[in-house]
Design a protein around this motif. Structure first.
Motif, PDB file in Angstrom:
ATOM      1  N   GLU A 324      81.104  15.262  18.317  1.00 15.23           N
ATOM      2  CA  GLU A 324      82.335  14.485  18.402  1.00 15.23           C
ATOM      3  C   GLU A 324      82.338  13.590  19.629  1.00 15.23           C
ATOM      4  O   GLU A 324      83.130  12.673  19.731  1.00 15.23           O
ATOM      5  CB  GLU A 324      83.554  15.409  18.413  1.00 15.23           C
ATOM      6  N   SER A 356      89.522   2.328  16.882  1.00 14.14           N
ATOM      7  CA  SER A 356      90.296   3.481  16.420  1.00 14.14           C
ATOM      8  C   SER A 356      89.433   4.735  16.303  1.00 14.14           C
ATOM      9  O   SER A 356      89.958   5.811  15.981  1.00 14.14           O
ATOM     10  CB  SER A 356      90.926   3.168  15.053  1.00 14.14           C
ATOM     11  N   ASN A 357      88.142   4.585  16.561  1.00 14.29           N
ATOM     12  CA  ASN A 357      87.215   5.707  16.425  1.00 14.29           C
ATOM     13  C   ASN A 357      87.407   6.683  17.588  1.00 14.29           C
ATOM     14  O   ASN A 357      87.315   6.308  18.751  1.00 14.29           O
ATOM     15  CB  ASN A 357      85.776   5.186  16.398  1.00 14.29           C
ATOM     16  N   ARG A 358      87.651   7.956  17.278  1.00 13.14           N
ATOM     17  CA  ARG A 358      87.956   8.954  18.311  1.00 13.14           C
ATOM     18  C   ARG A 358      86.793   9.148  19.278  1.00 13.14           C
ATOM     19  O   ARG A 358      86.974   9.260  20.489  1.00 13.14           O
ATOM     20  CB  ARG A 358      88.302  10.288  17.644  1.00 13.14           C
ATOM     21  N   SER A 362      87.077   8.126  23.356  1.00  9.73           N
ATOM     22  CA  SER A 362      86.995   9.268  24.269  1.00  9.73           C
ATOM     23  C   SER A 362      85.694   9.289  25.061  1.00  9.73           C
ATOM     24  O   SER A 362      85.428  10.236  25.799  1.00  9.73           O
ATOM     25  CB  SER A 362      87.139  10.571  23.491  1.00  9.73           C
TER      26      SER A 362
END
Length: 540
Positions: A324, A356-358, A362
């Protein structure tokens, strides 16, 4: 110049002292006279003289009682006794009352002058000692503060074992041997593109921010004798606050630290108009763990970059799956290809997907800067390779990359990049299709200003409806029309209002609503600022 109060119930004695003793030559100024002890005590409290000369036998309060009352206020205060009686008992009593100077009436001028000069000399020597001691204390305080800052700066960058700490220096700095430490990092949000003049302004703002931080901490921690804070200007935009508590920090102390931290953010935003991000590490026992709490606060700052500004984010352990946290490389590669191939709509869609991609948002700030720098280079290469030439005022690649690196947070960087992508796509469209940006502004004027002037519509809403960045549209509108959007919009509304006023069919407040103003007073102000007269005067 020293001051003196003369006390005697015999006015003849007072007059003689006033007339014959060379007070000015001795550097003495008389601040008052009194005829009894009670009056003298009242004047002593009001005028605060340096010396008192008093008789012993007086009504209401004698000289010894007066001396006792004065020494309750100031035990070292010099009192000179004048006595009309050659009485050994009075002289002995004077000694027991702390009176060092005892004169028999009538004293000669030389005797009075000798005793007064001796007292003045003692006063001056005492003042010099006090000033010297005060200077030493001030210097020691300055040295201690300087040593503390160097000490804590060192602990923020170097890890020590407990036995390696400089315990003698810690004792000299009057720091507790056993302490619980907790680090708070406050990162100021600095806007981009500052000139040299603005750089000086920034340093003044930074200085003022430091003062506010210290004032808030002094006020908030005043009630806690076992809780202190050290403020360190860590970098050009970062302040580190180290909270030092007792052997442990309970929930009450923890809540106090959080309240103080939040108060700092609120006050800096209110008075300095500077936004910031706050990261709070966890409490650790011992100076050797300052670095641990500081690194936690830095980690919390990274979390804060992904969320709202002007908040304190406590450190929390994160256990995200490794996949992730990986950059979405395929998506980035597709976006680069779309830019080079001038597939504008696909590039716009891919950018929206990427921001918008996490995993992307992050990522670490350095990683984001690397990706954004690559995208900037890609679209600049695409734009310059087009047959059409870029406009003269187009920002160069080097300047864009410098501007990119000035972004101090992930959120700020992504917002900045969003604006640049909107500019890039519009520029590439113009170069490829040979169209001018006038078409976009013509659409804004025709579809929104002329058709919707009676509605409460904003540039932000218009930008959202035509799918462009609000800041880009604002700058483009001003470039094409020569005026900001609000000015142009208000002028159009006023022209419509003038047409309605000329019919004579409507009241002023009705017209203000018909042309989109919800407040008739504000409408009148805008009308007069544009036309030079009020709506009522125009109507006449």
């Amino acid at each position: 110049m020293n001051t003196i109060l003369l006390v005697d119930d015999d006015q003849y004695v007072i007059d003689g002292l006033l007339k014959h003793v060379p007070w000015e030559d001795m550097g003495i100024r008389i601040v008052g006279t009194a005829g009894d002890g009670e009056q003298a005590l009242e004047q002593f409290r009001e005028s605060k003289p340096d010396i008192v000369i008093t008789d012993i036998y007086m009504p209401k309060m004698d000289g010894f009682q007066l001396t006792e009352a004065i020494h309750e206020i100031d035990p070292e205060f010099p009192v000179i006794i004048l006595s009309g009686f050659d009485d050994y008992a009075n002289a002995r009593k004077a000694v027991t009352k702390g009176i060092q100077h005892f004169l028999l009436k009538p004293p000669s001028i030389s005797e009075i002058e000798f005793v007064v000069r001796e007292v003045v000399q003692q006063l001056n020597e005492s003042k010099e000692r006090d000033e010297l001691l005060s200077s030493y204390v001030r210097q020691q305080d300055i040295v201690q503060r300087s040593m503390r800052e160097l000490f804590f700066r060192d602990l923020l960058s170097t890890r020590y074992r407990r036995e390696e700490l400089p315990w003698q220096r810690i004792e000299f700095m009057e720091l507790p041997q056993e302490t619980t430490v907790q680090a708070l990092t406050l990162s100021l949000i600095r806007t981009e593109g500052r000139t040299r003049t603005e750089e000086r302004d920034w340093q003044l703002l930074r200085f003022g921010t430091g003062n506010i931080i210290r004032e808030v901490l002094d006020k908030r921690l005043e009630a806690y004798s076992d809780l202190a804070a050290e403020v360190i200007a860590y970098s050009d935009k970062d302040f580190v606050i180290l909270f030092l508590g007792g052997a442990s920090m309970d929930e009450t102390v923890g809540a106090t630290i959080m309240e103080a931290s939040t108060a700092i953010v609120d006050n800096v935003l209110q008075y300095m108009k500077i936004s910031m991000l706050g990261g709070l590490g966890t409490p650790w026992n011992g100076y050797e763990h300052i670095l641990d709490s500081f690194l936690e606060s830095q980690s919390a700052i990274e979390t804060a970059e992904m969320n709202d500004w002007n908040r304190i984010y406590p450190f929390t352990e994160k256990a995200e799956p490794e996949e992730e946290r990986l950059m979405p490389l395929d998506l980035i590669r597709k976006l680069n290809d779309a830019i080079f191939q001038k597939q504008l709509q696909e590039a716009a869609d891919l950018w929206q997907e990427l921001k918008s991609n996490r995993a992307f948002v992050s990522s670490s700030l350095p990683g984001l800067k690397g990706v954004c720098a690559g995208l900037i280079s890609a679209w600049r290469t695409s734009a310059w390779s087009s047959a059409a030439q870029a406009s003269d005022d187009e920002t160069g690649l080097e300047e864009l990359l410098v501007s990119l690196n000035r972004n101090a947070t992930a959120k700020g960087l992504i917002d900045w990049m969003d604006e640049q992508m909107s500019r890039a796509i519009a520029q590439i469209k113009e170069n490829l299709q040979g169209k001018k940006s006038h078409a976009l502004i013509d659409r804004v004027i025709g579809d929104f200003i002329e058709k919707c002037y009676h509605q409460n519509i904003t540039l932000e809403e218009i930008a959202a409806k035509i799918h462009v960045n609000r800041n880009y549209l604002s700058q483009l509108f001003k470039k094409i029309t020569g005026e900001p959007f609000v000015t142009y919009f208000n002028k159009y509304r006023i022209e419509k209002a003038k047409e309605l006023l000329s019919t004579g069919q409507y009241m002023v407040y009705e017209i203000s609503e018909m042309v989109g103003f919800q407040n008739s007073t504000y409408f009148s102000q805008v009308f007069k600022s544009i036309t030079g007269i009020s709506p009522s005067e125009y109507k006449r």
